[in-house]
Design a protein around this motif. Structure first.
Motif, short mmCIF file in Angstrom:
data_model
loop_
_atom_site.label_atom_id
_atom_site.label_comp_id
_atom_site.label_asym_id
_atom_site.label_seq_id
_atom_site.Cartn_x
_atom_site.Cartn_y
_atom_site.Cartn_z
N ASP A 89 -6.02 -2.23 -8.56
CA ASP A 89 -5.48 -2.87 -7.36
C ASP A 89 -4.22 -2.19 -6.85
O ASP A 89 -3.89 -2.28 -5.68
N LYS A 90 -3.52 -1.52 -7.75
CA LYS A 90 -2.28 -0.86 -7.33
C LYS A 90 -2.54 0.42 -6.54
O LYS A 90 -1.66 0.92 -5.86
N GLU A 91 -3.74 0.97 -6.67
CA GLU A 91 -4.01 2.26 -6.04
C GLU A 91 -4.21 2.11 -4.53
O GLU A 91 -5.10 1.41 -4.08
N ALA A 92 -3.39 2.80 -3.75
CA ALA A 92 -3.56 2.76 -2.30
C ALA A 92 -4.71 3.67 -1.88
O ALA A 92 -5.44 3.40 -0.95
N HIS A 93 -4.84 4.79 -2.59
CA HIS A 93 -5.82 5.78 -2.18
C HIS A 93 -6.75 6.11 -3.33
O HIS A 93 -6.33 6.16 -4.48
N GLY A 94 -8.00 6.35 -3.00
CA GLY A 94 -8.92 6.95 -3.97
C GLY A 94 -9.25 6.09 -5.17
O GLY A 94 -9.39 6.60 -6.28
N ALA A 95 -9.38 4.76 -4.96
CA ALA A 95 -9.80 3.90 -6.07
C ALA A 95 -11.15 4.36 -6.60
O ALA A 95 -11.39 4.37 -7.81
N PHE A 116 -2.76 10.53 -4.96
CA PHE A 116 -3.82 10.11 -4.05
C PHE A 116 -5.20 10.12 -4.71
O PHE A 116 -6.21 9.96 -4.03
N ASN A 117 -5.23 10.33 -6.02
CA ASN A 117 -6.49 10.39 -6.75
C ASN A 117 -7.46 11.40 -6.14
O ASN A 117 -8.66 11.16 -6.06
N LEU A 173 -11.05 16.51 -4.09
CA LEU A 173 -11.67 15.76 -3.00
C LEU A 173 -10.82 15.95 -1.75
O LEU A 173 -9.80 15.28 -1.58
N LEU A 178 -9.18 13.11 0.43
CA LEU A 178 -8.10 12.30 -0.12
C LEU A 178 -6.79 13.09 -0.21
O LEU A 178 -5.72 12.52 -0.40
N SER A 225 0.84 -1.19 0.00
CA SER A 225 0.00 0.00 0.00
C SER A 225 0.87 1.24 0.00
O SER A 225 1.80 1.35 0.78
N GLY A 226 0.57 2.15 -0.88
CA GLY A 226 1.29 3.40 -0.91
C GLY A 226 2.67 3.25 -1.52
O GLY A 226 3.09 2.16 -1.92
N LYS A 234 -6.65 1.18 4.07
CA LYS A 234 -6.71 0.35 2.88
C LYS A 234 -6.67 -1.14 3.23
O LYS A 234 -7.30 -1.96 2.58
N ARG A 246 -13.22 -0.59 -6.86
CA ARG A 246 -12.22 -1.61 -7.18
C ARG A 246 -12.76 -2.69 -8.10
O ARG A 246 -12.28 -3.83 -8.09
N ASN A 250 -16.46 9.43 -1.57
CA ASN A 250 -15.76 10.29 -2.52
C ASN A 250 -16.28 10.10 -3.94
O ASN A 250 -16.50 11.07 -4.66
N VAL A 307 -10.16 15.02 -9.86
CA VAL A 307 -10.76 14.45 -11.06
C VAL A 307 -11.14 15.59 -12.01
O VAL A 307 -11.34 16.73 -11.58
N THR A 355 -12.46 7.35 -6.69
CA THR A 355 -12.43 8.55 -7.53
C THR A 355 -11.82 8.23 -8.88
O THR A 355 -12.25 8.75 -9.90
N LYS A 356 -10.84 7.35 -8.89
CA LYS A 356 -10.21 7.00 -10.16
C LYS A 356 -11.21 6.30 -11.08
O LYS A 356 -11.30 6.61 -12.27
N GLY A 413 -18.63 4.61 -2.80
CA GLY A 413 -18.29 5.20 -1.50
C GLY A 413 -18.44 6.71 -1.55
O GLY A 413 -18.80 7.28 -2.58
#
Lengths: 295, 287, 112
Positions: free
Chosen positions: C45-51, B81-82, B94, B97, A58-59, A148, C22, C76, B85, C53-54, C74
């Motif tokens: 799956d690689k995204e730690a944050h904000g899946a 951190f996405n 956001l 995040l 993660s991260g 996460k 996800r 966001n 958008v 929003t992506k 969710g």
């Protein structure tokens, strides 16, 4: 498939002992998820076999290639987290402070900085002593981002439930009101709050309830150690009424909670009959409320 | 001197120790206690005093300027951190995040994402008695990141209290990012646990974390008498100082539940706090 | 009308993916042309944050009229989707894509 999450805001209220009891009472017909990944203790009561272990990444973490670095200091200038100390002219990354934002690697004129995926823990899919499946995790030492990992544990639990055709998932949630508990609550069908009658207990109950409200799901409350302070127990009941939270049951202060834990047992396994009866009735009531509220 | 009070497991008596210890130390020293359990700050329930300062605390978040934006797409691309958008001709940030890294803001070719303050919580300072100050930071409901508020509270303490004051920090439970933020700059850490399997399991995790951070630490056992001897055996085996033991006593639980301090009502607790005080003033051996 | 499904595969008989952020694939069905195309979302799956929003960003770029999923987005993701015209239907997490489409046509899915 229904997901029931048990949370408490404050630690030490007996949340894990109570959650493990419900899991035990339901036998094989449930999937158990320990989402209190910061202090994952439920395995001490349910004895999982750690059958499947998976790495959890993660991260990101910035890494500086010392051969390529030209010591311009751009990375240090842009870093908002003081994560790039300089010693004798050498720039390095402090892994504890680095947030993994990647800003440094974007400004490095010679592309000497790369971001690597960070291994932060492991999660497990196990069989426990009731033959049910449990998903649980262990966060690495000084690791970050339990939110996460919570989401990962919950998603695995859902996959297992789907595969095994189980109708119920019970989740031991995280404390506090931050990112891990938000992840614990996401997608839940019913929330059980475990409170204790102390000023801190009432205070934390009110705060966590403000968060739960955002999710618009059914909520019930169990008051543990209710005879420690009968006055505050009444205050909690008034609060529950005002907030339209179902009062599920109250449990007396009882040293047998600690005793069973010391013996590696769930309280309904070898606790006293009185507590066992209350927990059995509570669990039946919770299942009924879950089915009513979410249909 | 900076001392953090931490525990792997919640509900082991961290706040009880922090509040009683700070009141006890203030009999002879200047003390400031900061409640850095910003998600669930409880120390203030036990320490009553006059409010001397109340400040809203902000974190910095980019704010989109529609008029100057050229829709380069850079902000979206650089955010790890996405948190950004792009919906057609509109950019959406956001805040939950966002980690306030400034990359989008500073790399935007038309400077259309200036960083602007956004409320995340409140810091309050109370005067409890002539020697004791209490500082509490409280995260707003719905804010998910505790670390920025902890960092600001730490800075506030550094700025407002000099070296003659003992600085005590009530840390959040657990062993992840907020705890590390609280403990990484302190001189000593007091770990509090209870002698049960849960207590031991979570103690081991926080001990390993403190070793990773190279901290000087010792252990206080609360509810001593319940459970078993495994915590004591573990500490002996690992060469960890057991600083004090607070006995299991229903009377203490009752006093605590009503928001009372304990050390002035239960003499045995005062004796244990005396030991904690000696630990604080002892020369650090390093772990 | 363009309908997007969150799915675990690329076919009408694939299982729906109950997750929004996800989800493994996004399947896009256009009822005018009867085409079903898929978008591979597995790198999420690689995204730690904000899946969430992506995936919302991707969904926006696909410009659908309707989204059919399992659990619902969710917080966001929701705040992004609110700003689009897409209508969201949930509760299809344990169906195949075909069953989810039938359920949607027969108004059996709750609107989010």
């Amino acid at each position: 498939m229904k997901e029931i999450v048990v949370i408490s805001g404050k630690g030490g209220t007996g949340k894990t002992s109570i959650t493990a009891s419900f899991a035990y009472l339901e036998g094989e017909n449930i999937v158990v998820a320990d989402c209190d990944v910061d202090a994952a203790d439920m395995h001490l009561l349910l004895q999982p076999d750690f059958k499947i272990a998976k790495d959890f990444y993660s991260g990101e973490l910035a890494v500086i290639d010392q051969d390529a670095c030209i010591y311009c200091g751009e990375c240090k200038t842009v870093c908002r987290f003081d994560a790039i100390p300089v010693e004798n002219g050498i720039y390095t990354v402090d892994p504890i402070s680095c947030e993994g934002c990647g800003y440094c690697s974007r400004v490095c004129p010679v592309d000497a900085i790369t971001n690597i995926d960070l291994l932060v823990g492991e999660y497990y899919i196990s069989t426990i002593k009731t033959k049910a499946t449990m998903v649980h995790a262990r966060l690495g030492i000084a690791a970050d981002n339990s939110g996460k990992l919570v989401a990962q544990v919950k998603n695995s639990a859902r996959e297992v439930a789907e595969k095994e055709k189980k109708e119920l998932i019970i989740v031991d949630g995280s404390p506090g009101i931050g990112c891990p508990v938000v992840s614990s609550l996401t997608g839940a069908h019913y929330v059980v709050l475990v409170a204790e009658p102390s000023l801190s207990g009432l205070h934390d109950l009110k705060r966590v309830n403000e968060l739960v409200k955002i999710f618009k799901i059914g909520v019930g409350c169990i008051i543990n150690k209710s005879d420690i302070n009968p006055g505050i127990t009444e205050d909690i009941k008034t609060f529950l009424k005002d907030e339209d939270i179902t009062f599920i049951s109250s449990l007396p202060y009882d040293e047998s909670f600690t005793e069973s834990m010391t013996n590696g047992k769930v309280i309904v396994e070898n606790g006293n009959e009185n507590i066992k009866e209350i927990l059995k009735n509570s669990w039946e009531k919770i299942k009924e409320l879950t089915n009513n509220k979410s249909e | 001197m900076k001392i953090a009070i931490a525990s792997g497991k919640g509900g082991t008596g961290k706040t009880t120790l922090a509040t009683n210890l700070s009141a006890f130390l203030s009999e002879s020293e200047k003390v400031v206690l900061a409640d850095l359990d910003v998600e669930e700050p409880n120390s203030g329930l036990f320490l009553k005093g006059d409010l001397v300062l109340e400040e809203v605390r902000y974190k910095m978040i980019p704010k989109w300027n529609e008029d100057t934006c050229t829709l380069s797409g850079k902000c979206r691309e650089v955010c790890n951190f996405n948190a950004i958008v792009q919906l057609g001709p509109r950019i959406l940030v956001l805040p939950e995040l966002c980690h306030s890294c400034y990359a989008c803001s500073e790399l935007c070719p038309s400077s259309s994402l200036p960083m602007t303050p956004q409320r995340m919580g409140v810091l309050k300072e109370y005067k409890i008695n002539d020697n004791l100050t209490f500082v509490e930071s409280r995260l707003d409901i719905g804010q998910e990141q505790a670390v920025p508020l902890i960092m600001q509270t730490n800075d506030f303490i550094d700025l407002n209290f000099d070296n003659t004051t003992i600085k005590l920090f009530d840390s959040p439970p657990g062993a992840s990012c907020p705890v590390i933020e609280v403990t990484k700059d302190v001189d000593k850490v007091i770990l509090i646990t209870e002698p049960t399997p849960f207590g031991l399991h979570d103690l081991i995790i926080i001990v390993e974390t403190m070793r990773e951070l190279k901290k000087d630490f010792g252990v206080v056992i609360n509810r001593y008498g319940v459970g078993n001897d495994d915590v004591i055996d573990y500490c002996n085996r690992e060469g960890i100082d057991i600083i004090a033991k607070i006995s299991n006593d229903r009377h203490i639980a009752e006093l605590y539940s009503g928001g009372d301090l304990i050390y002035d009502k239960v003499p045995a607790v005062r004796d244990e706090l005396e030991r904690v005080k000696s630990y604080i003033f002892s020369e650090g051996e390093g772990m | 009308m363009r309908i997007v499904f969150t799915a675990k595969g690329t076919e009408w008989d694939s299982d729906m993916d109950p997750r929004f952020g996800r989800t493994q694939y996004l399947l896009i069905y256009d009822d005018k042309t009867d085409d079903l195309v898929s978008f591979d979302n597995r790198e999420i799956d690689k995204e730690a944050h904000g899946a969430g929003t992506k995936t919302s960003q991707r969904l926006f770029d696909l410009n659908p009229d309707v989204l059919i999923t399992g659990n619902g987005p969710g917080g966001n993701a929701q705040s992004i989707l609110e700003r689009t015209k897409v209508e969201i239907y949930t509760g299809a997490g344990e169906m195949t894509v075909r069953e989810a489409y039938e359920a949607f046509k027969n108004s059996k899915l709750p609107k989010y």
